[in-house]
Write a protein that holds these residues in place. Sequence first.
Motif, PDB file in Angstrom:
ATOM      1  N   GLY A   1      -7.818  -4.317  -0.300  1.00  0.00           N
ATOM      2  CA  GLY A   1      -6.418  -4.701  -0.170  1.00  0.00           C
ATOM      3  C   GLY A   1      -6.226  -5.803   0.858  1.00  0.00           C
ATOM      4  O   GLY A   1      -5.442  -6.732   0.649  1.00  0.00           O
ATOM      5  N   GLN A   2      -6.935  -5.716   1.985  1.00  0.00           N
ATOM      6  CA  GLN A   2      -6.842  -6.764   3.007  1.00  0.00           C
ATOM      7  C   GLN A   2      -7.387  -8.091   2.485  1.00  0.00           C
ATOM      8  O   GLN A   2      -6.848  -9.157   2.782  1.00  0.00           O
ATOM      9  CB  GLN A   2      -7.606  -6.322   4.252  1.00  0.00           C
ATOM     10  CG  GLN A   2      -6.967  -5.158   4.986  1.00  0.00           C
ATOM     11  CD  GLN A   2      -7.845  -4.611   6.103  1.00  0.00           C
ATOM     12  OE1 GLN A   2      -9.012  -4.990   6.244  1.00  0.00           O
ATOM     13  NE2 GLN A   2      -7.283  -3.708   6.903  1.00  0.00           N
ATOM     14  N   GLU A   3      -8.464  -8.016   1.710  1.00  0.00           N
ATOM     15  CA  GLU A   3      -9.015  -9.242   1.117  1.00  0.00           C
ATOM     16  C   GLU A   3      -7.997  -9.899   0.192  1.00  0.00           C
ATOM     17  O   GLU A   3      -7.801 -11.125   0.228  1.00  0.00           O
ATOM     18  CB  GLU A   3     -10.290  -8.913   0.339  1.00  0.00           C
ATOM     19  CG  GLU A   3     -11.467  -8.507   1.210  1.00  0.00           C
ATOM     20  CD  GLU A   3     -12.679  -8.081   0.378  1.00  0.00           C
ATOM     21  OE1 GLU A   3     -13.726  -7.828   0.979  1.00  0.00           O
ATOM     22  OE2 GLU A   3     -12.547  -8.002  -0.863  1.00  0.00           O
TER      23      GLU A   3
ATOM     24  N   GLU B   1       3.045  -3.965  -5.003  1.00  0.00           N
ATOM     25  CA  GLU B   1       2.048  -3.621  -3.976  1.00  0.00           C
ATOM     26  C   GLU B   1       1.853  -2.111  -3.897  1.00  0.00           C
ATOM     27  O   GLU B   1       0.727  -1.633  -3.717  1.00  0.00           O
ATOM     28  CB  GLU B   1       2.488  -4.174  -2.619  1.00  0.00           C
ATOM     29  CG  GLU B   1       1.492  -3.939  -1.491  1.00  0.00           C
ATOM     30  CD  GLU B   1       0.102  -4.457  -1.817  1.00  0.00           C
ATOM     31  OE1 GLU B   1      -0.879  -3.819  -1.367  1.00  0.00           O
ATOM     32  OE2 GLU B   1      -0.024  -5.483  -2.526  1.00  0.00           O
ATOM     33  N   ALA B   2       2.912  -1.365  -4.050  1.00  0.00           N
ATOM     34  CA  ALA B   2       2.787   0.094  -4.000  1.00  0.00           C
ATOM     35  C   ALA B   2       1.895   0.591  -5.138  1.00  0.00           C
ATOM     36  O   ALA B   2       1.044   1.480  -4.947  1.00  0.00           O
ATOM     37  CB  ALA B   2       4.166   0.744  -4.085  1.00  0.00           C
TER      38      ALA B   2
ATOM     39  N   ALA C   1     -14.056  -4.502 -12.861  1.00  0.00           N
ATOM     40  CA  ALA C   1     -13.546  -5.109 -14.098  1.00  0.00           C
ATOM     41  C   ALA C   1     -12.337  -4.332 -14.629  1.00  0.00           C
ATOM     42  O   ALA C   1     -11.334  -4.924 -15.063  1.00  0.00           O
ATOM     43  CB  ALA C   1     -14.659  -5.142 -15.140  1.00  0.00           C
ATOM     44  N   LYS C   2     -12.420  -2.993 -14.581  1.00  0.00           N
ATOM     45  CA  LYS C   2     -11.290  -2.163 -15.039  1.00  0.00           C
ATOM     46  C   LYS C   2     -10.081  -2.352 -14.128  1.00  0.00           C
ATOM     47  O   LYS C   2      -8.939  -2.433 -14.593  1.00  0.00           O
ATOM     48  CB  LYS C   2     -11.711  -0.697 -15.076  1.00  0.00           C
ATOM     49  CG  LYS C   2     -12.781  -0.406 -16.122  1.00  0.00           C
ATOM     50  CD  LYS C   2     -13.267   1.042 -16.014  1.00  0.00           C
ATOM     51  CE  LYS C   2     -14.386   1.312 -17.020  1.00  0.00           C
ATOM     52  NZ  LYS C   2     -14.941   2.680 -16.892  1.00  0.00           N
ATOM     53  N   TYR C   3     -10.347  -2.412 -12.829  1.00  0.00           N
ATOM     54  CA  TYR C   3      -9.258  -2.610 -11.862  1.00  0.00           C
ATOM     55  C   TYR C   3      -8.549  -3.937 -12.109  1.00  0.00           C
ATOM     56  O   TYR C   3      -7.314  -4.002 -12.125  1.00  0.00           O
ATOM     57  CB  TYR C   3      -9.822  -2.557 -10.451  1.00  0.00           C
ATOM     58  CG  TYR C   3      -8.874  -3.103  -9.403  1.00  0.00           C
ATOM     59  CD1 TYR C   3      -7.772  -2.374  -8.983  1.00  0.00           C
ATOM     60  CD2 TYR C   3      -9.076  -4.368  -8.845  1.00  0.00           C
ATOM     61  CE1 TYR C   3      -6.898  -2.886  -8.034  1.00  0.00           C
ATOM     62  CE2 TYR C   3      -8.219  -4.892  -7.900  1.00  0.00           C
ATOM     63  CZ  TYR C   3      -7.124  -4.147  -7.496  1.00  0.00           C
ATOM     64  OH  TYR C   3      -6.254  -4.644  -6.562  1.00  0.00           O
TER      65      TYR C   3
ATOM     66  N   ARG D   1      -6.044   0.757  -6.287  1.00  0.00           N
ATOM     67  CA  ARG D   1      -7.259   0.525  -5.502  1.00  0.00           C
ATOM     68  C   ARG D   1      -7.845   1.837  -4.997  1.00  0.00           C
ATOM     69  O   ARG D   1      -9.070   2.025  -4.978  1.00  0.00           O
ATOM     70  CB  ARG D   1      -6.945  -0.417  -4.338  1.00  0.00           C
ATOM     71  CG  ARG D   1      -6.712  -1.864  -4.769  1.00  0.00           C
ATOM     72  CD  ARG D   1      -6.698  -2.813  -3.579  1.00  0.00           C
ATOM     73  NE  ARG D   1      -5.531  -2.632  -2.746  1.00  0.00           N
ATOM     74  CZ  ARG D   1      -4.419  -3.367  -2.827  1.00  0.00           C
ATOM     75  NH1 ARG D   1      -4.323  -4.331  -3.740  1.00  0.00           N
ATOM     76  NH2 ARG D   1      -3.404  -3.157  -2.010  1.00  0.00           N
ATOM     77  N   ALA D   2      -6.998   2.760  -4.592  1.00  0.00           N
ATOM     78  CA  ALA D   2      -7.485   4.050  -4.116  1.00  0.00           C
ATOM     79  C   ALA D   2      -8.199   4.803  -5.239  1.00  0.00           C
ATOM     80  O   ALA D   2      -9.224   5.465  -5.008  1.00  0.00           O
ATOM     81  CB  ALA D   2      -6.319   4.878  -3.578  1.00  0.00           C
TER      82      ALA D   2
END
Length: 357
Positions: A338-340, A319-320, A300-302, A326-327
Amino acid sequence: MRQRTKVLLVGAVAVACGVLGWGLVRPTGAAVPASTPAAASTPGQPPPTTPVAASPSAVAPPPVMPSPASVPGNVDAELEALATSLREKYGAKLHEPYLQIRMVEELMRFFQERFPDRWEQELLAFLKANFPEHYDALAAMLRNRVDYEKWVKDSESYLRGLTAEQRRSATWDARHRLFGKENAERIWVSERKNQAIADTLRTLGAQEGVSLEKKLSTYKERLQEVHGEQAAAYVERHQQELMNRFLDLPSVQTDLGGMTPAERSQSLRSVRKEMGLDAEALQRWDALDQSRDARWDAGAKYMAEREVLAKELSGEALEAKLVELRARYFGGEAETIGQEEAGGFLRFSRPRQWGRN
């Protein structure tokens, strides 16, 4: 000269007779090897044959030898092994219609594969030789099963135009007509029970203003009514499936979503306990729930930060930043997520299914 001509004529006649004699006494069933039937061939219909052109050579080709699979001894041994296996598997209770049709369907697959052009004839001969005491019942079951399969195929377009309830009624009418009502009910007893549970779940899923505890109690009572003395054993064998079906109900998800985290945790534990999970299993589920809650909180935070970045940046710059984001939130899962997202799937934008993900 006349004597020599006579000798030659006699010799030619002898050779001709020898050739004709070989043609009369050679085996008739071992000259053509069996071909593998196509998966989509119609049961009971012979596969197309390929015409054999006459050889341009004056010398006749040698006779085609049978493949190992078509050697009578091998076939007999295979059928004997099959009969032994079926006696061990079904023999003691072969008077039960449910087991009769299971065995008949197993034999249909076997004989349709090995004798596509005469499978029914071979199957009946097998039953006559190996199950003479049950032959009449099994032969009748085979006829009914074939007729039922034909009815299903012929009625496909008609059934598609019916409602679910009408389709179910038409199917049961056909089963009663072809197998007899008593046999049909015993053959498809599991379907009747599953449908009764499904109907109950459908009703519970639409209920509003009824507590989760009451819904669970109704669910358990229905399981007991449907399965009777076998209810406890059935629930034990299908714990996970039964739990999932209950938790997937829209009304149950609404109830769980309206609770505080502590209330929800206690309710999920109660559902699992009522479905027979032991203390050790309950502890494992508690830990899994906590792990899932933490992941969804991070998600949710992401998603909130991702939305802000998407308004400010685009392209490679966006994207960068998302790779860094995400990391930070997902660690080892960051690359997978990221792939999803590259494929258009945002896992944390879908609804949370409490107790399920």
